[in-house]
Scaffold this active site. Structure first.
Site, PDB file in Angstrom:
ATOM      1  N   ARG A   1       0.710  -1.264   0.245  1.00 45.75           N
ATOM      2  CA  ARG A   1      -0.177   0.214  -0.036  1.00 45.75           C
ATOM      3  C   ARG A   1       0.722   1.348  -0.281  1.00 45.75           C
ATOM      4  O   ARG A   1       1.949   1.074   0.219  1.00 45.75           O
ATOM      5  CB  ARG A   1      -1.109   0.301   1.277  1.00 45.75           C
ATOM      6  CG  ARG A   1      -1.718  -0.861   1.518  1.00 45.75           C
ATOM      7  CD  ARG A   1      -2.746  -1.071   2.136  1.00 45.75           C
ATOM      8  NE  ARG A   1      -3.663  -2.099   2.380  1.00 45.75           N
ATOM      9  CZ  ARG A   1      -3.640  -3.520   3.191  1.00 45.75           C
ATOM     10  NH1 ARG A   1      -1.892  -3.675   4.094  1.00 45.75           N
ATOM     11  NH2 ARG A   1      -4.122  -4.131   3.021  1.00 45.75           N
TER      12      ARG A   1
ATOM     13  N   LYS B   1      -2.953  -3.075   7.502  1.00 39.43           N
ATOM     14  CA  LYS B   1      -3.848  -2.507   7.806  1.00 39.43           C
ATOM     15  C   LYS B   1      -4.014  -3.650   9.163  1.00 39.43           C
ATOM     16  O   LYS B   1      -3.726  -4.786   9.228  1.00 39.43           O
ATOM     17  CB  LYS B   1      -5.123  -3.128   7.078  1.00 39.43           C
ATOM     18  CG  LYS B   1      -5.351  -1.996   6.234  1.00 39.43           C
ATOM     19  CD  LYS B   1      -6.890  -1.829   5.540  1.00 39.43           C
ATOM     20  CE  LYS B   1      -6.872  -0.509   4.854  1.00 39.43           C
ATOM     21  NZ  LYS B   1      -8.223  -0.878   3.364  1.00 39.43           N
TER      22      LYS B   1
ATOM     23  N   HIS C   1      -1.908   3.103  -5.959  1.00 43.82           N
ATOM     24  CA  HIS C   1      -3.066   2.151  -5.467  1.00 43.82           C
ATOM     25  C   HIS C   1      -3.283   1.253  -7.298  1.00 43.82           C
ATOM     26  O   HIS C   1      -3.281   0.209  -6.619  1.00 43.82           O
ATOM     27  CB  HIS C   1      -4.330   2.800  -4.796  1.00 43.82           C
ATOM     28  CG  HIS C   1      -4.799   1.357  -4.485  1.00 43.82           C
ATOM     29  ND1 HIS C   1      -4.613   0.909  -2.963  1.00 43.82           N
ATOM     30  CD2 HIS C   1      -6.370   1.239  -4.521  1.00 43.82           C
ATOM     31  CE1 HIS C   1      -5.089  -0.092  -2.483  1.00 43.82           C
ATOM     32  NE2 HIS C   1      -6.410  -0.187  -3.010  1.00 43.82           N
TER      33      HIS C   1
ATOM     34  N   ARG D   1      -0.558  -1.363  -7.208  1.00 44.17           N
ATOM     35  CA  ARG D   1      -0.820  -1.969  -6.361  1.00 44.17           C
ATOM     36  C   ARG D   1      -1.929  -2.873  -6.426  1.00 44.17           C
ATOM     37  O   ARG D   1      -1.411  -5.129  -6.634  1.00 44.17           O
ATOM     38  CB  ARG D   1      -1.483  -2.079  -4.484  1.00 44.17           C
ATOM     39  CG  ARG D   1      -1.786  -2.643  -4.114  1.00 44.17           C
ATOM     40  CD  ARG D   1      -2.070  -2.681  -2.822  1.00 44.17           C
ATOM     41  NE  ARG D   1      -2.841  -3.056  -1.949  1.00 44.17           N
ATOM     42  CZ  ARG D   1      -2.721  -3.893  -1.139  1.00 44.17           C
ATOM     43  NH1 ARG D   1      -1.437  -4.169  -0.698  1.00 44.17           N
ATOM     44  NH2 ARG D   1      -3.747  -4.638  -0.268  1.00 44.17           N
TER      45      ARG D   1
ATOM     46  N   HIS E   1      -4.526  -9.272   2.276  1.00 44.08           N
ATOM     47  CA  HIS E   1      -6.268  -8.872   2.681  1.00 44.08           C
ATOM     48  C   HIS E   1      -6.717 -10.068   3.481  1.00 44.08           C
ATOM     49  O   HIS E   1      -6.105 -11.227   3.814  1.00 44.08           O
ATOM     50  CB  HIS E   1      -6.763 -10.172   1.219  1.00 44.08           C
ATOM     51  CG  HIS E   1      -6.742  -8.609   0.602  1.00 44.08           C
ATOM     52  ND1 HIS E   1      -6.452  -9.016  -0.979  1.00 44.08           N
ATOM     53  CD2 HIS E   1      -5.957  -7.417   0.512  1.00 44.08           C
ATOM     54  CE1 HIS E   1      -6.550  -7.929  -1.701  1.00 44.08           C
ATOM     55  NE2 HIS E   1      -6.106  -6.483  -0.910  1.00 44.08           N
TER      56      HIS E   1
ATOM     57  N   TYR F   1      -9.778  -9.507  -8.207  1.00 43.62           N
ATOM     58  CA  TYR F   1      -8.905  -9.777  -9.474  1.00 43.62           C
ATOM     59  C   TYR F   1      -9.103 -10.546 -10.440  1.00 43.62           C
ATOM     60  O   TYR F   1      -7.523 -10.037 -11.337  1.00 43.62           O
ATOM     61  CB  TYR F   1      -7.413  -9.331  -8.960  1.00 43.62           C
ATOM     62  CG  TYR F   1      -7.283  -8.261  -7.487  1.00 43.62           C
ATOM     63  CD1 TYR F   1      -6.886  -7.270  -8.338  1.00 43.62           C
ATOM     64  CD2 TYR F   1      -7.170  -8.427  -6.126  1.00 43.62           C
ATOM     65  CE1 TYR F   1      -6.890  -5.745  -7.685  1.00 43.62           C
ATOM     66  CE2 TYR F   1      -6.642  -7.305  -5.560  1.00 43.62           C
ATOM     67  CZ  TYR F   1      -6.596  -6.078  -6.108  1.00 43.62           C
ATOM     68  OH  TYR F   1      -5.827  -4.798  -5.735  1.00 43.62           O
TER      69      TYR F   1
END
Length: 308
Positions: free
Chosen positions: A145, A169, A251, A254, A277, A286
């Protein structure tokens, strides 16, 4: 912002370990609800029909389904906290239905476009060009990120590691790989990173740069390059490469990392791990991008498809 909203945000920070970005989003959402419910006495005094009216009005104000869903979640979390604290006896948000929203496919770039972007930047022999080259190589090689890339410190890359440990995250750590191209770019950047760009830099400026721990230092408040500046530099490079700048962002790099891995046959679980994730359903989007790309290749390259 009311004392009750501030108390709720403090609880989210301390007990839920919410990130600064998450807290800022909650604060904006609750401030909007408090303002628009002011005639009804604000969040703490609004009746159920007032809250439902505020929520229905979000779409009329032009907010997207995704934004409305986030504001609904913020308000519901706040009311659960308010009931728990004894500020209200009821939860007026309990009947708010989540808005239906489609999930847009992520923007991405083709492999050829990424190569064109890098070749365009490589033509410019400058401090800024080398920095941007390193930023792109790191992001595209690892899928990090933008906050993770800009939050790298010199100490993390000084020994030319094949992998980096990044905190994503939820303060979760993960390993991200670096290919040879990215490692070479980092080495080249480290060789010039501490060289002042001014014609006559002061000793104070030289000392500040030498003491700066960030891989991509800046004179701003954070001490490192900001996401906004990274985006601006990418926009300029995209224009020079003949690519629509609206299609290029940190982004998007990414997204390109994940899409190109899947196109190359990578396992979905591996891509999930590399991206950090928590839920594989986030990564599955994706597969649609990769499938669309493969379908286009078949239709344009297969002899029977060409005949049709």
């Amino acid at each position: 912002m009311t004392p009750q909203i501030e108390a709720f945000l403090e609880m989210m920070a301390v007990e839920r370990d919410a990130s600064p970005h998450t807290l800022a989003a909650y604060g904006r959402d609750l401030a909007d609800a408090e303002t628009n419910l002011s005639d009804a006495g604000g969040l703490l005094k609004a009746a159920q029909e007032d809250v439902e009216g505020w929520f229905s009005d979000l779409s009329r104000r032009g907010l997207s389904a995704a934004t409305a869903a986030r504001r609904r979640a913020s308000v519901r979390q706040f009311y659960r906290f308010a009931v728990g604290e004894g500020w209200r006896e009821d939860d007026p948000s309990r009947r708010l239905d989540a808005p239906k929203q489609g999930r847009p496919l992520p923007k991405t770039l083709s492999r050829e476009e990424v190569e064109r972007l890098l070749k365009t930047i490589a033509k410019e022999d400058s401090h800024s060009a080398l920095r941007l080259m390193t930023l792109i190589e790191l992001t595209y090689a690892s899928g990090m990120r933008v906050s993770e890339v800009l939050g790298l410190k010199v100490s993390a890359v000084q020994r030319d590691p094949a992998y980096l440990i990044v905190t994503g995250k939820g303060n979760k750590e993960r390993l991200v790989p670096l290919n040879d191209s990215a490692r070479e770019a980092v080495k080249s950047w480290l060789a010039v990173r501490a060289l002042p760009r001014g014609k006559s830099p002061t000793k104070k400026a030289e000392a500040a740069l030498a003491a700066n721990p960030w891989l991509f230092p800046s004179s701003g408040r954070s001490g490192h390059l900001t996401p906004r500046r990274f985006e601006q530099l990418l926009d300029q490079a995209a224009i020079a490469a003949g690519i629509d700048p609206a299609r290029v962002s940190p982004h998007v790099l990414r997204h390109a990392f994940a899409t190109h891995l899947l196109e190359g046959g990578a396992d979905l679980r591996v891509v999930q791990t590399l991206l950090g994730h928590a839920d594989i359903s986030t990564t599955q989007i994706y597969t649609h991008v990769a499938t669309d790309r493969l379908s286009q290749v078949v239709h344009s390259s297969h002899p029977l498809a060409r005949k049709n």
